[in-house]
Write a protein that holds these residues in place. Structure first.
Motif, PDB file in Angstrom:
ATOM      1  N   LEU A  85       0.839  -1.198   0.000  1.00  0.00           N
ATOM      2  CA  LEU A  85       0.000   0.000   0.000  1.00  0.00           C
ATOM      3  C   LEU A  85       0.874   1.247   0.000  1.00  0.00           C
ATOM      4  CD1 LEU A  85      -2.831  -0.892   2.546  1.00  0.00           C
ATOM      5  CD2 LEU A  85      -2.881  -1.065   0.058  1.00  0.00           C
ATOM      6  N   GLU A  86       0.447   2.254  -0.745  1.00  0.00           N
ATOM      7  CA  GLU A  86       1.166   3.515  -0.801  1.00  0.00           C
ATOM      8  C   GLU A  86       0.787   4.388   0.400  1.00  0.00           C
ATOM      9  OE1 GLU A  86       3.331   4.176  -3.318  1.00  0.00           O
ATOM     10  OE2 GLU A  86       2.909   2.244  -4.237  1.00  0.00           O
ATOM     11  N   LEU A 112      -8.530   1.033  -2.454  1.00  0.00           N
ATOM     12  CA  LEU A 112      -7.289   0.631  -3.110  1.00  0.00           C
ATOM     13  C   LEU A 112      -7.106   1.412  -4.399  1.00  0.00           C
ATOM     14  CD1 LEU A 112      -7.573  -3.279  -2.883  1.00  0.00           C
ATOM     15  CD2 LEU A 112      -6.131  -1.818  -1.448  1.00  0.00           C
ATOM     16  N   GLU A 140      -2.321  -0.981  -6.480  1.00  0.00           N
ATOM     17  CA  GLU A 140      -2.352  -1.820  -5.273  1.00  0.00           C
ATOM     18  C   GLU A 140      -3.167  -3.086  -5.510  1.00  0.00           C
ATOM     19  OE1 GLU A 140      -1.966   1.855  -2.050  1.00  0.00           O
ATOM     20  OE2 GLU A 140      -3.933   1.170  -2.737  1.00  0.00           O
ATOM     21  N   ARG A 178      -1.022  -5.372  -7.503  1.00  0.00           N
ATOM     22  CA  ARG A 178       0.021  -5.938  -6.640  1.00  0.00           C
ATOM     23  C   ARG A 178      -0.520  -7.106  -5.821  1.00  0.00           C
ATOM     24  NH1 ARG A 178       2.680  -0.327  -4.225  1.00  0.00           N
ATOM     25  NH2 ARG A 178       4.294  -0.047  -5.837  1.00  0.00           N
TER      26      ARG A 178
END
Length: 364
Positions: A220-221, A307, A311, A314
């Protein structure tokens, strides 16, 4: 010494989860991955696929039902060792009407059999929703096994695999079928998810796979565009435990994400999709933060987001370049969410391949 080549055909390809796993496995094990063709009917998934793989010398099957209606088409396919595909799950999904083989989408499974009967590859690796094992009191599952074993001439084994067991922090349980042509072995083989999991634990850090302990492990960013944050108006709905006819405990900030869905772009409640607060993502001790029992009205005051497409990808084992290539090709965020929700988990397929090759259940 000349490298061996794994020639494969990817059906119902989506964005190429099987292909990505095969490519990475071959790269890590000094093999050549050669995709001879792929089928996909969704035009946006096809754009994502072709923006990430060189398909210039491959058969673009398109609509598999139309393609397999001609024996000439099937015969024209180059020979290959492995057929893979996540055949359509709408007909078997717990979210759908569960019509199974009565549904025309379910009948697409037989197009796989059409190809197997003519091309006779050595191996088959298929994926579907977990519910397929119990659908129609088990009759759907039995028909799949019967078709592969009796009609097509393969020994078949299957088991349920959870994506979270293979370095991707998402609870996603799917059935994988592995089939071997009967003339190649004397007895059926056994594909056991626990055995596969145990056989791949030592691979940590020694493969080209992206692996994460949980969503906070560089998945997660910390900072994303404002458009991903929930509005004050929508937050109460997202955090709600349900309505009069539907009750379920809505929780955000899951370290192991809930199953991604193809409809996540529509933003369901927090009991179905994945949402995260800035307070959690930026907390010095997120595990400690999760121990708090935060009232819903207090939680609604937090900055909460969904999200991002990156993400979501990913969580299925795809990387930033993959997402970027698709975006550059003009694929919208809406479609990227759908594609991530429909994708097969790359790490799971890679782990199955590793096990099958190591046990000499796949030989080139």
């Amino acid at each position: 010494m000349m490298k061996k080549t794994l020639r494969h055909l990817e059906l119902f390809a989506g964005i190429g989860g099987f292909r990505r796993a095969i490519d990475l496995y071959c790269k890590d094990n000094n093999l050549i991955s050669e995709c001879v063709g792929f089928s996909e009917i969704d035009k946006y998934a096809t754009i994502t696929y072709k923006s990430n793989y060189d398909t210039s010398n491959e058969v673009e099957i398109g609509d598999i039902k139309e393609f397999t209606s001609s024996i000439i088409n099937i015969n024209s396919l180059p020979d290959f060792d492995l057929l893979s595909g996540g055949f359509p799950c709408q007909a078997f999904s717990m979210m759908g009407e569960q019509k199974g083989f009565e549904d025309k989408r379910g009948n697409l499974f037989y197009n796989i059999i059409d190809i197997l009967l003519i091309k006779k590859p050595k191996y088959v690796l298929l994926e579907n929703v977990r519910n397929i094992k119990t659908h129609d009191k088990g009759r759907t599952y039995k028909e799949i096994i019967r078709s592969l074993e009796v009609d097509a001439g393969y020994y078949v084994t299957s088991d349920v695999f959870n994506t979270s067991d293979f370095g991707l922090p998402q609870t996603r349980r799917r059935v994988f079928f592995f089939a071997v042509r009967k003339d190649l072995i004397d007895n059926p083989v056994n594909l056991d998810s626990e055995v596969v999991k145990d056989s791949t634990i030592h691979l940590n850090g020694s493969t080209s796979l992206k692996k994460y302990k949980n969503v906070l492990d560089n998945l997660l960013e910390k900072s994303v565009d404002e458009k991903y944050y929930l509005s004050e108006r929508i937050k109460p709905t997202i955090l709600s435990n349900g309505s009069k006819n539907f009750k379920s405990k809505s929780e955000i900030n899951q370290l192991i994400a809930r199953p991604l869905t193809a409809t996540m772009v529509k933003m369901h409640r927090a009991c179905q999709d994945n949402y995260y607060s800035d307070e959690f993502l930026n907390h010095p001790n997120p595990s400690k933060y999760l121990e708090k029992d935060i009232p819903k009205d207090e939680e609604a005051k937090h900055r909460i987001r969904k999200l991002t497409p990156l993400e979501a990808l990913r969580l299925q084992g795809f990387d930033e370049d993959f997402c970027l290539n698709a975006s550059k090709a003009g694929v919208s965020n809406h479609q990227l969410y759908k594609q991530a929700g429909n994708a097969v988990s790359v790490n799971t397929v890679y782990s199955i391949l590793h096990y099958l090759f190591n046990k000499n259940l796949i030989k080139l």
